[in-house]
Design an enzyme around this catalytic site. Structure first.
Site, PDB file in Angstrom:
ATOM      1  N   SER A   6       0.839  -1.204   0.000  1.00 43.77           N
ATOM      2  CA  SER A   6       0.000   0.000   0.000  1.00 43.77           C
ATOM      3  C   SER A   6       0.873   1.253   0.000  1.00 43.77           C
ATOM      4  CB  SER A   6      -0.908   0.008   1.231  1.00 43.77           C
ATOM      5  OG  SER A   6      -1.420   1.306   1.405  1.00 43.77           O
ATOM      6  N   HIS A  31      -1.225  -1.305  -4.257  1.00 47.65           N
ATOM      7  CA  HIS A  31      -2.499  -0.969  -3.616  1.00 47.65           C
ATOM      8  C   HIS A  31      -2.581   0.541  -3.418  1.00 47.65           C
ATOM      9  CE1 HIS A  31      -5.901  -2.112  -0.928  1.00 47.65           C
ATOM     10  NE2 HIS A  31      -5.519  -1.086  -0.184  1.00 47.65           N
ATOM     11  N   ASP A  33      -4.881   3.641  -1.936  1.00 49.11           N
ATOM     12  CA  ASP A  33      -5.947   3.945  -0.982  1.00 49.11           C
ATOM     13  C   ASP A  33      -6.482   5.345  -1.198  1.00 49.11           C
ATOM     14  OD1 ASP A  33      -6.029   1.616   0.880  1.00 49.11           O
ATOM     15  OD2 ASP A  33      -3.907   2.102   1.082  1.00 49.11           O
ATOM     16  N   MET A  35      -9.152   8.178  -0.174  1.00 49.93           N
ATOM     17  CA  MET A  35     -10.019   8.549   0.967  1.00 49.93           C
ATOM     18  C   MET A  35     -10.624   9.930   0.707  1.00 49.93           C
ATOM     19  SD  MET A  35      -7.496   7.494   4.054  1.00 49.93           S
ATOM     20  CE  MET A  35      -6.561   5.956   3.999  1.00 49.93           C
ATOM     21  N   HIS A  64      -8.330   0.877  -3.948  1.00 46.96           N
ATOM     22  CA  HIS A  64      -9.230   0.709  -2.797  1.00 46.96           C
ATOM     23  C   HIS A  64      -9.884   2.055  -2.523  1.00 46.96           C
ATOM     24  CE1 HIS A  64      -9.462  -0.192   1.833  1.00 46.96           C
ATOM     25  NE2 HIS A  64     -10.656  -0.118   1.270  1.00 46.96           N
ATOM     26  N   MET A  66     -12.084   4.317  -0.484  1.00 45.75           N
ATOM     27  CA  MET A  66     -12.750   4.544   0.801  1.00 45.75           C
ATOM     28  C   MET A  66     -13.506   5.856   0.683  1.00 45.75           C
ATOM     29  SD  MET A  66      -9.660   3.251   3.192  1.00 45.75           S
ATOM     30  CE  MET A  66      -8.516   3.330   1.825  1.00 45.75           C
ATOM     31  N   MET A 135     -11.203  -5.818   5.705  1.00 51.61           N
ATOM     32  CA  MET A 135     -10.424  -4.831   6.457  1.00 51.61           C
ATOM     33  C   MET A 135     -10.106  -5.400   7.832  1.00 51.61           C
ATOM     34  SD  MET A 135      -9.881  -2.308   4.490  1.00 51.61           S
ATOM     35  CE  MET A 135      -8.969  -1.381   5.718  1.00 51.61           C
ATOM     36  N   ASP A 173      -6.455  -6.380   4.480  1.00 48.94           N
ATOM     37  CA  ASP A 173      -5.817  -5.052   4.505  1.00 48.94           C
ATOM     38  C   ASP A 173      -5.837  -4.474   5.920  1.00 48.94           C
ATOM     39  OD1 ASP A 173      -4.936  -2.494   3.922  1.00 48.94           O
ATOM     40  OD2 ASP A 173      -6.663  -1.952   2.667  1.00 48.94           O
TER      41      ASP A 173
END
Ligand code: DX5
Ligand code: ZN
Length: 214
Positions: A6, A31, A33, A35, A64, A66, A135, A173
């Site tokens: 990540s 990966h 992330d 957000m 991913h 979020m 998660m 994760d």
């Protein structure tokens, strides 16, 4: 074991050497992330950053999201050339439709569940998804301690997948290191995401190899 480092724990002021390390390593994916400060109490990076990352990174992208209403961003994720688009079960009012749209855009569809969301909520979608991301911390931050109950959830998900026609991979994760990674491998995980264990290690490439060998 497949490994998806990540980027959240990398040095954002100097990403190229971090990405070159990933390219040289045995990592299977990168990966990313995303957000939004709404679905999770943090903001990371968005499409302008990921576009430049995608130019340098030679590993398949595992995105991913979020964020609320992730279905609004399917074409932008596709335009990055992403292989996997992960959306949160908790963020999708019409999850089945979202999965269909991700497939129509030519990507693998991943459904992510937070620590308090039961595996049983996936019963009616499990044959339609390519991946489930469990998660093992509350989403929003790197470097949090592993929630032990996640190991049981991985085993339960393994049983669900094996008892259906699902081909879904199990990705985990949060708080992954050599010890928690071993427990997850034994419970039936296919892909491990690791942020701080990789990027804060004295030798990040060796940390990736350690996880790959689990
Ligand atoms: C957390 C992110 C993770 C994070 C994991 O919300 O989804 O991918 O980078 O970080 P570590 O491996 O440090 O727990
Ligand atoms: Zn993540």
């Amino acid at each position: 074991m497949k490994v998806s480092p990540s980027l959240l724990s990398a040095n954002f002021a100097n990403l190229t050497p971090e990405l070159e390390m990933i390219n040289r390593s045995q990592a299977d994916y990168l990966h990313l992330d995303v957000m939004d400060g709404v679905f999770v109490p943090n903001i990371s990076f968005g499409f302008p950053v990921m576009k430049d990352v995608a130019k340098v990174c030679r590993k398949p992208l595992d995105v991913h999201l979020m964020i609320v209403e992730p279905q609004k961003w399917i074409s932008q994720v596709r335009d990055l050339g992403a292989e996997i688009m992960n959306v949160h079960q908790e963020a999708c009012l019409h999850l089945h439709s979202c999965v269909q749209q991700i497939h129509r855009a030519g990507m693998k569809a991943g459904v992510t569940i937070c620590p308090a969301t039961p595996v049983s909520t996936l019963v009616d979608i499990i044959e339609d998804v390519d991946l489930v991301l469990i998660m093992s911390v509350n989403p929003g931050f790197g470097g949090q301690p592993f929630i032990e109950h996640s190991v049981k959830k991985v085993a339960e998900l393994r049983r669900l997948i094996d008892s259906t026609r699902s081909h879904a991979l199990i990705e985990v994760d949060g708080g992954v290191n050599a010890e928690t990674g071993k427990q997850l491998a034994e419970a039936g995980a296919d892909i491990l995401v690791a942020g701080s264990y990789v990027f804060k290690a004295p030798d990040p490439e060796a940390a990736i190899t350690t996880l790959c060998n689990l």
